[in-house]
Design a protein around this motif. Structure first.
Motif, PDB file in Angstrom:
ATOM      1  N   HIS A  52      38.605  41.422  -9.160  1.00 41.94           N
ATOM      2  CA  HIS A  52      39.430  42.069  -8.126  1.00 41.94           C
ATOM      3  C   HIS A  52      38.696  42.222  -6.792  1.00 41.94           C
ATOM      4  O   HIS A  52      39.154  42.964  -5.921  1.00 41.94           O
ATOM      5  N   ARG A  85      47.400  46.946 -24.997  1.00 39.09           N
ATOM      6  CA  ARG A  85      48.106  46.857 -23.711  1.00 39.09           C
ATOM      7  C   ARG A  85      49.466  47.568 -23.811  1.00 39.09           C
ATOM      8  O   ARG A  85      49.905  48.235 -22.867  1.00 39.09           O
ATOM      9  N   ASP A 118      42.635  42.032 -21.170  1.00 38.43           N
ATOM     10  CA  ASP A 118      43.920  41.329 -21.085  1.00 38.43           C
ATOM     11  C   ASP A 118      43.968  40.014 -21.854  1.00 38.43           C
ATOM     12  O   ASP A 118      45.025  39.389 -21.919  1.00 38.43           O
TER      13      ASP A 118
HETATM   14 MG    MG Z   1      43.328  44.252 -15.845  1.00 37.25          MG
END
Ligand code: MG
Ligand code: GTP
Length: 138
Positions: A52, A85, A118
């Motif tokens: 990110h 998740r 993820d």
């Molecule tokens: Mg993530």
């Protein structure tokens, strides 16, 4: 059987929610096979969220992750990555389904209480960043 990496983020530890969140995790059938409370360093947080680094919120995200202790965990179970998740809920708590950890506890899209890997490849990398093999007891 599969393993995923989890973080109980600073907003969760600050509000004494470690046990409450662990109860949701265990009730979902995920087993906590490794766990430790740490203070993340800036370098660890930057490495962890390197994907990110071009995002406008990167600086804010890193400062948040080092603002208070976190609990890092390895969770094990059938389809652990996808299952966790689902249990976490959407990134933005306003969009998270009822009963999910983020719906129950997250404060905002940034301070959203938990992290979960993820994909299988990121799960393996993230586990290796924080745990050595002998710290994981299945
Ligand atoms: Mg993530
Ligand atoms: P993680 O499990 O933490 O990776 O969350 P995620 O996969 O649901 O979301 P994503 O990987 O897209 O973003 C990583 C983290 O960055 C989020 O969990 C938030 O903590 C933070 N984040 C994402 N979007 C924003 C934003 O718009 N503002 C801020 N301050 N933080 C954000």
């Amino acid at each position: 059987i599969e393993r995923t990496f989890s973080i109980l983020k600073p907003d969760a530890t600050e509000r004494n929610l470690t046990g409450a969140i662990n109860a949701v995790i265990e009730k979902a059938g995920l087993r906590i096979v490794a766990q430790k409370r740490i203070r993340m360093t800036q370098e660890q947080a930057e490495t962890f969220y390197a994907v990110h680094k071009e995002r406008p919120f990167f600086g804010e995200l890193v400062s948040f992750m080092i603002s208070a202790p976190v609990v890092v965990q390895v969770l094990e179970g059938d389809n652990a990555i996808a299952k966790y998740r689902e249990v976490m809920g959407a990134t933005d708590p306003a969009k998270a389904a009822d009963g999910t950890i983020r719906k129950l506890y997250a404060k905002s899209v940034g301070e959203n209480s938990v992290h979960g890997s993820d994909a299988a490849e990121t799960a393996a990398q993230e586990i290796a960043q924080f745990f050595s093999g002998n710290e994981i007891v299945g």
